[in-house]
Design an enzyme around this catalytic site. Sequence first.
Site, PDB file in Angstrom:
ATOM      1  N   SER A 240       0.823  -1.215   0.000  1.00  0.00           N
ATOM      2  CA  SER A 240       0.000   0.000   0.000  1.00  0.00           C
ATOM      3  C   SER A 240       0.853   1.259   0.000  1.00  0.00           C
ATOM      4  O   SER A 240       2.015   1.259   0.431  1.00  0.00           O
ATOM      5  CB  SER A 240      -0.893  -0.001   1.252  1.00  0.00           C
ATOM      6  OG  SER A 240      -0.094   0.161   2.400  1.00  0.00           O
ATOM      7  N   GLU A 263       6.993  -0.494  -4.570  1.00  0.00           N
ATOM      8  CA  GLU A 263       6.045  -0.456  -5.680  1.00  0.00           C
ATOM      9  C   GLU A 263       4.686  -0.286  -5.018  1.00  0.00           C
ATOM     10  O   GLU A 263       4.233  -1.166  -4.291  1.00  0.00           O
ATOM     11  CB  GLU A 263       6.190  -1.760  -6.460  1.00  0.00           C
ATOM     12  CG  GLU A 263       5.541  -1.709  -7.804  1.00  0.00           C
ATOM     13  CD  GLU A 263       4.244  -2.450  -7.736  1.00  0.00           C
ATOM     14  OE1 GLU A 263       3.228  -1.756  -7.536  1.00  0.00           O
ATOM     15  OE2 GLU A 263       4.249  -3.664  -7.839  1.00  0.00           O
ATOM     16  N   CYS A 300      -1.678  -4.652  -9.102  1.00  0.00           N
ATOM     17  CA  CYS A 300      -1.180  -3.271  -9.084  1.00  0.00           C
ATOM     18  C   CYS A 300      -1.360  -2.618 -10.446  1.00  0.00           C
ATOM     19  O   CYS A 300      -1.401  -1.397 -10.555  1.00  0.00           O
ATOM     20  CB  CYS A 300       0.271  -3.224  -8.653  1.00  0.00           C
ATOM     21  SG  CYS A 300       1.182  -4.666  -9.108  1.00  0.00           S
ATOM     22  N   GLU A 389      -6.195   5.218  -6.104  1.00  0.00           N
ATOM     23  CA  GLU A 389      -6.451   3.810  -6.370  1.00  0.00           C
ATOM     24  C   GLU A 389      -7.538   3.233  -5.450  1.00  0.00           C
ATOM     25  O   GLU A 389      -7.555   3.493  -4.256  1.00  0.00           O
ATOM     26  CB  GLU A 389      -5.141   3.034  -6.145  1.00  0.00           C
ATOM     27  CG  GLU A 389      -5.257   1.546  -6.361  1.00  0.00           C
ATOM     28  CD  GLU A 389      -3.968   0.787  -5.997  1.00  0.00           C
ATOM     29  OE1 GLU A 389      -3.224   1.227  -5.101  1.00  0.00           O
ATOM     30  OE2 GLU A 389      -3.722  -0.252  -6.627  1.00  0.00           O
TER      31      GLU A 389
END
Length: 501
Positions: A240, A263, A300, A389
Site C-alpha cells: 500500500s 512499488e 497493481c 487507487e
Amino acid sequence: MTFTPHGKHLIAGEWLTGSEDFTSAPAHGPAHSYSVGRVSDVDAAAQAAEDAFWSFGYTTREVRANFLNAIADEIEARADAITEIGTQETGLPEGRLQGERGRTTGQLRLFASHILQGDYLDQRHDVALPDRAPLARPDLKMIQRPIGPIAVFGASNFPLAFSTAGGDTAAAFAAGCPVVVKGHSAHPGTSEIIAEAVLAAIKSCDLHPGVFSLIQGGNREVGGALVQHPLIKAVGFTGSLAGGRALFDLCAARPEPIPFFGELGSVNPMFILNNAQNARGEDIAKGWAGSLTMGAGQFCTNPGIAIVHAGDSGEAFVKSVHDALSETGAQTMLTDGIASAYRDGQRRIAQTSGVQDVLTSTCDQRDATPYLYRTTAQNWLQNEALAEEVFGPLGVVVLAENVDEMREIALSLQGQLTCTLHMDDDDTVAAQSLMPVLERKAGRILANGFPTGVEVADAMIHGGPYPASTNFGATSVGTLSIRRFLRPVCYQNLPAALLPA
Ligand code: NAP
C-alpha cells in the site's frame, strides 16, 4: 501431499519459535498458528545475512545460477502442496496459483541465465593514456558489485511471484546479496513452504545458511526494525501507499539512509481514442471488464479508469462495460482488511460529487463484486480523490469532450505503473499529442492491450514516478530489476590480482 505448517521463522538455517503466536485467517481450510516476529529475530537474521555476504557476495556467477535453478527445482518438487496452502490462504483459484508458480520458477531460471551472460555487470574500461597532455589519464575499470543484505516484504496479492522467493528475492540472489524476508501475514503457510524450498537449495548448493531468512509477521514493529537495521542495505517492497511511504520515510531517516524500492499504488488509466472507440468500442469494453475483474481486481496494474469520448459511442461503451461486468459474480479477496478497504474506496467514489452510478451491487465480508461509475472530464479534474487507487474490481469511465480534455487529464495524473492507448491508425495524431505527457507519467505505455499481464523479460519496466514507485529509475519486474541491488565500483590503476574475479 498435504502440507501442515509448523509456524516457525527460518533464521540462518534454523527453524525457530517465538514467545507469542498469531493465527492465520485463510479464505478456506484450517487456520494454523505462527510465531509472531520479534525485533530480536530481525537482528539475528540481519547479522547472519551480513556474515553470509562475505562468502555469497564473492561467489561466481555459476554458483549463483546453480542456486537459483535449485530453488526453482525445489519449488516444483513441492508444487501440489504449495497450490493447496496458497489457495486456502489467499482464496485465489488453483489455476492462478499454478500459473504464478510457473512465473516464479521461470523468473528464478531467467535470472540464472541472465547473470551467466554477464551483460548486467555493465563493465567499462578507459585504457590508461600515460602520454596525454597536460595530464596523463589513469587506467579506469568499472563493474557492478552486490551491495549487501536486502530486506524483502512479501506482497499480499502475489503470494509466490512477489513474495518469499519472488522477483525481489531472485534479483537479490542473482546480484550476490543475502535476503531477509518479512513474510506477509496474509499467507504465512505459503511463505513457510517456499522458505523450506530455499533452505533445501542452500543445503544442496553448500551455501552459508545466513543467505536467506524468513521472519513471519503478526507484529508491525518487525517491518520498521528491519528497514532500520544498520546491516540492511536496501529494501524491496510491494504494497500500500500508506505502508510503503511509512517504511520509505524510516529508510530516509536512518543515520545511513538506504534505497527503498517500493512499488505502491496506481490507477493505470486507459485512453480510448475516437476511431478505435467508434470501430470496436464494444470489444474494448469487454476486454476492460475482463482485465478489471481478473483476480478480483487485486493487481497493481489493474486499469481502474477509462477515459473515453463523450457522445453516442461513449454511451454505447458505458453500456457494454455495464453488461460485461454484470455477468461477473462475487470473488473472494485476499484478506478481510483488503475487502474492507475496497468497500471504503467504493463509498469514497460513490459519494464524490458529479459521479453517477452505472453498476452497483452489494458485497460483504471477504467478497468483492464489481462496481462501475461515470463522470465528466471536468468533474474528474476537479476531484483529486477520483485519481486515487481503489484496490479491487471498480471502474470509473471518464467522458471527455475532445482530445484536449484527455490531454488535461493526462497532465493532471500522478505517477503511474502503466498508461494505455486504444487507437487505430487514424488516431495516430491524437496519440502523438498524448505521448510526451504519458512518457512523463508512466513506467510502461501500452497500445491496444490491457496492463494486467506483466511479462518477466529484459525490456519490462514495472515502476514509475511516485506514487507508482518510490524510485522511478528502477523496475521490480524483469532482468533490469537486478540493478537495484548492485553498486558501480571504479578500479583505478589496480593490478589484475586485486580486481574482482
Ligand atoms: P500493506 O498494508 O502495505 O502491507 C505490506 C507489508 O508491509 C506487510 O508485510 C505489512 O506488515 C508491512 N507494513 C505495512 N505498513 C507498515 C508499517 N507502517 N510499519 C511496518 N510494516 C508495515 O499492504 P497489503 O497488506 O498488501 O494490502 C493493503 C492494501 O495495500 C490494499 O488494500 C491495497 O490498497 C494495497 N496493495 C497494493 C498493491 C500494489 O501492487 N500496488 C499490492 C497489494 C496491496 P503486516 O503483515 O504486519 O501487515
